[in-house]
Design a protein around this motif. Structure first.
Motif, PDB file in Angstrom:
ATOM      1  N   VAL A  10      16.380  -7.073  16.771  1.00 34.16           N
ATOM      2  CA  VAL A  10      15.657  -8.379  16.122  1.00 34.16           C
ATOM      3  C   VAL A  10      14.643  -7.487  15.317  1.00 34.16           C
ATOM      4  CG1 VAL A  10      14.288 -10.345  16.473  1.00 34.16           C
ATOM      5  CG2 VAL A  10      16.019  -9.809  17.956  1.00 34.16           C
ATOM      6  N   THR A  11      14.467  -7.879  13.902  1.00 34.03           N
ATOM      7  CA  THR A  11      13.170  -7.605  13.246  1.00 34.03           C
ATOM      8  C   THR A  11      12.743  -8.945  12.885  1.00 34.03           C
ATOM      9  OG1 THR A  11      14.303  -5.443  12.345  1.00 34.03           O
ATOM     10  CG2 THR A  11      12.382  -6.751  11.347  1.00 34.03           C
ATOM     11  N   ALA A  12      11.379  -9.091  13.162  1.00 30.97           N
ATOM     12  CA  ALA A  12      10.420 -10.068  13.057  1.00 30.97           C
ATOM     13  C   ALA A  12       9.596  -9.790  11.566  1.00 30.97           C
ATOM     14  CB  ALA A  12       9.696 -10.554  14.034  1.00 30.97           C
ATOM     15  N   LEU A  13       9.712 -10.872  10.915  1.00 32.57           N
ATOM     16  CA  LEU A  13       9.062 -10.808   9.525  1.00 32.57           C
ATOM     17  C   LEU A  13       7.958 -11.695   9.415  1.00 32.57           C
ATOM     18  CD1 LEU A  13       8.577  -9.404   6.639  1.00 32.57           C
ATOM     19  CD2 LEU A  13      10.055 -11.111   5.877  1.00 32.57           C
ATOM     20  N   ALA A  14       6.517 -11.574   9.674  1.00 26.97           N
ATOM     21  CA  ALA A  14       5.424 -12.217  10.037  1.00 26.97           C
ATOM     22  C   ALA A  14       4.117 -11.452   9.704  1.00 26.97           C
ATOM     23  CB  ALA A  14       5.370 -12.811  11.567  1.00 26.97           C
ATOM     24  N   ARG A  15       3.050 -12.351   9.836  1.00 27.42           N
ATOM     25  CA  ARG A  15       1.737 -11.685   9.638  1.00 27.42           C
ATOM     26  C   ARG A  15       1.725 -10.480  10.622  1.00 27.42           C
ATOM     27  NH1 ARG A  15      -1.706 -15.080   6.879  1.00 27.42           N
ATOM     28  NH2 ARG A  15      -0.852 -17.262   6.566  1.00 27.42           N
ATOM     29  N   ALA A  17      10.785  -9.069  19.942  1.00 28.45           N
ATOM     30  CA  ALA A  17      11.352  -8.318  18.655  1.00 28.45           C
ATOM     31  C   ALA A  17      11.127  -6.749  18.816  1.00 28.45           C
ATOM     32  CB  ALA A  17      10.220  -8.875  17.814  1.00 28.45           C
ATOM     33  N   ASP A  18      12.052  -6.131  18.320  1.00 26.21           N
ATOM     34  CA  ASP A  18      12.311  -4.734  18.279  1.00 26.21           C
ATOM     35  C   ASP A  18      11.448  -3.842  17.247  1.00 26.21           C
ATOM     36  OD1 ASP A  18      14.723  -4.035  20.129  1.00 26.21           O
ATOM     37  OD2 ASP A  18      15.601  -5.677  19.018  1.00 26.21           O
ATOM     38  N   GLU A  19      11.016  -4.863  16.178  1.00 24.42           N
ATOM     39  CA  GLU A  19      10.273  -4.185  15.093  1.00 24.42           C
ATOM     40  C   GLU A  19       9.678  -5.514  14.492  1.00 24.42           C
ATOM     41  OE1 GLU A  19      10.766  -1.584  11.010  1.00 24.42           O
ATOM     42  OE2 GLU A  19      12.662  -2.550  11.944  1.00 24.42           O
ATOM     43  N   VAL A  20       8.507  -5.486  14.021  1.00 23.79           N
ATOM     44  CA  VAL A  20       7.756  -6.409  13.334  1.00 23.79           C
ATOM     45  C   VAL A  20       7.246  -5.883  12.023  1.00 23.79           C
ATOM     46  CG1 VAL A  20       5.861  -8.114  13.337  1.00 23.79           C
ATOM     47  CG2 VAL A  20       6.963  -7.389  15.438  1.00 23.79           C
ATOM     48  N   LEU A  21       7.549  -6.699  10.728  1.00 26.67           N
ATOM     49  CA  LEU A  21       7.103  -6.480   9.478  1.00 26.67           C
ATOM     50  C   LEU A  21       6.186  -7.167   9.216  1.00 26.67           C
ATOM     51  CD1 LEU A  21      10.600  -5.293   8.040  1.00 26.67           C
ATOM     52  CD2 LEU A  21       9.130  -3.775   9.091  1.00 26.67           C
ATOM     53  N   ASP A  22       5.285  -6.635   8.274  1.00 25.80           N
ATOM     54  CA  ASP A  22       4.041  -7.545   7.998  1.00 25.80           C
ATOM     55  C   ASP A  22       4.482  -8.168   6.336  1.00 25.80           C
ATOM     56  OD1 ASP A  22       1.897  -8.859   7.003  1.00 25.80           O
ATOM     57  OD2 ASP A  22       0.893  -6.966   6.466  1.00 25.80           O
ATOM     58  N   TYR A  23       4.696  -9.580   6.604  1.00 25.35           N
ATOM     59  CA  TYR A  23       5.345 -10.273   5.341  1.00 25.35           C
ATOM     60  C   TYR A  23       4.411  -9.882   4.212  1.00 25.35           C
ATOM     61  CZ  TYR A  23       2.408 -14.399   4.886  1.00 25.35           C
ATOM     62  OH  TYR A  23       1.467 -15.440   4.835  1.00 25.35           O
ATOM     63  N   GLY A  24       3.171  -9.795   4.380  1.00 20.81           N
ATOM     64  CA  GLY A  24       2.105  -9.661   3.218  1.00 20.81           C
ATOM     65  C   GLY A  24       2.297  -8.331   2.491  1.00 20.81           C
ATOM     66  N   SER A  25       2.702  -7.381   2.848  1.00 20.41           N
ATOM     67  CA  SER A  25       2.756  -6.114   2.467  1.00 20.41           C
ATOM     68  C   SER A  25       4.224  -5.567   2.284  1.00 20.41           C
ATOM     69  CB  SER A  25       2.000  -4.981   3.257  1.00 20.41           C
ATOM     70  OG  SER A  25       2.342  -4.888   4.700  1.00 20.41           O
ATOM     71  N   THR A  26       5.259  -6.324   2.857  1.00 18.87           N
ATOM     72  CA  THR A  26       6.658  -5.910   2.773  1.00 18.87           C
ATOM     73  C   THR A  26       7.226  -6.920   2.026  1.00 18.87           C
ATOM     74  OG1 THR A  26       6.484  -5.155   5.035  1.00 18.87           O
ATOM     75  CG2 THR A  26       8.704  -5.335   4.405  1.00 18.87           C
ATOM     76  N   THR A  27       8.178  -6.417   1.008  1.00 14.55           N
ATOM     77  CA  THR A  27       8.561  -7.068  -0.156  1.00 14.55           C
ATOM     78  C   THR A  27      10.060  -6.951   0.625  1.00 14.55           C
ATOM     79  OG1 THR A  27       9.072  -5.306  -1.525  1.00 14.55           O
ATOM     80  CG2 THR A  27       7.270  -6.917  -1.776  1.00 14.55           C
TER      81      THR A  27
END
Length: 319
Positions: A175-180, A192-202
């Protein structure tokens, strides 16, 4: 009794806590003494007038899709429930309800409730009815997630998002989570195995995924392009642009964008309860409001930026 209703469509300011007659259950129905109800996108859209095809233009219109409480009375033929049983459920999302879940009492068909998990408080139970059911249907029935697949949950910090992260993890997904970014620790704790910052990740900066669960409803075509061969995508964040993207994606076979409206009945609620009992799913509540402050709960929901659900508590009635 007290019930939240709207007398005209508009912002959260149109919400009213009105005095109404307490309903009585008919054959096959159950009267529930409501203790909590959560705020859902469906509630906001109904209040705003975005579902006139369902609600019509006759007022008052009740507010509150889901609820948790205890059985107060049963109609003839409502099998399996006794007064005092702790239950959770939801009103039918495609019908007009003068009184809905945000009320001291609500009458529903017995096939729209089930016994609530014993370890959950009413606030916790109410937070999971719609969010948990939506996430479960998305992963199990819409995209058919299997163990080992790569899953992206977009809008992972919201009510449906936090449930989807947990259930996807329990089903064996990576699971990759896209959130703040500030929600990373919480989402990691949920599985979540990985969390990506939606504010800086397109969308063009992320990898390929077998499954994408979207709760945002915008830029869907960009994220559909991140599907691997045979990948599947589902969105529960409907908007005019989302509907256009869904229609346009129909030519892409398995890689089309799916959507649905969660409408669980008793069997689905029982399965949801099993996931809670097994430890696969736990409630995430951001803030609790009294019924009198339901307008503030709606405003907070519309502002976004929370983790989990906004829940409204309902005072016990003497009716």
């Amino acid at each position: 009794m007290k019930a939240v209703q709207v007398m005209s469509f508009g912002t959260a300011d149109v919400l009213r806590v009105n005095d109404v007659d307490c309903p009585a259950p008919r054959a096959g129905e159950v009267l529930v003494s409501v203790e909590a109800s959560s705020v859902n996108g469906h509630d906001v859209i109904v209040r705003s007038g975005g579902l006139k095809m369902v609600s019509g233009r006759r007022f008052p219109i009740g507010v509150g899709l889901d609820f948790a409480g205890t059985v107060a009375a049963t109609g003839d033929g409502a099998e399996g429930y006794r007064v005092g049983d702790r239950v959770w459920g939801m009103v039918h999302p495609r019908q007009r309800h003068p009184v809905a879940g945000a009320a001291e009492y609500v009458v529903v068909s017995a096939d729209r409730i089930s016994h609530a998990p014993a370890d959950l408080s009413p606030v916790e139970a109410a937070s999971l009815v719609v969010a948990g059911s939506t996430a479960l249907i998305a992963l199990r029935d819409s995209v058919h997630l299997t163990a080992g697949e790569r899953v992206l949950v977009r809008g992972a910090a919201g009510g449906v998002g936090t449930a989807a992260v947990q259930l996807a993890h329990a089903m064996g997904g990576h699971v990759t989570a896209l959130a703040r970014d500030r929600h990373a620790d919480i989402l990691t704790g949920l599985g979540a195995d990985e969390v990506l910052d939606y504010g800086s990740t397109t969308s063009d900066q992320i990898g390929a995924f077998d499954v994408i669960v979207d709760t945002v409803g915008m830029e869907l075509h960009c994220y559909r392009n991140r599907l691997a061969k045979g990948g599947r995508m589902v969105t529960v964040g409907l908007s005019p642009s989302a509907l256009a993207a869904i229609a346009a994606s129909s030519v892409h076979g398995s890689r089309r964008i799916r959507t649905f409206s969660a409408n669980p009945e008793t069997p689905g609620l029982r399965v949801l309860a099993d996931h809670v009992t097994s430890g696969a799913l736990r409630p995430v509540v951001d803030k609790v409001y009294p019924l009198a402050d339901i307008a503030a709960a709606h405003r907070a929901f519309e502002r976004g930026g929370v983790v989990g659900k906004h829940v409204v508590t309902v005072p016990r009635s003497s009716v």
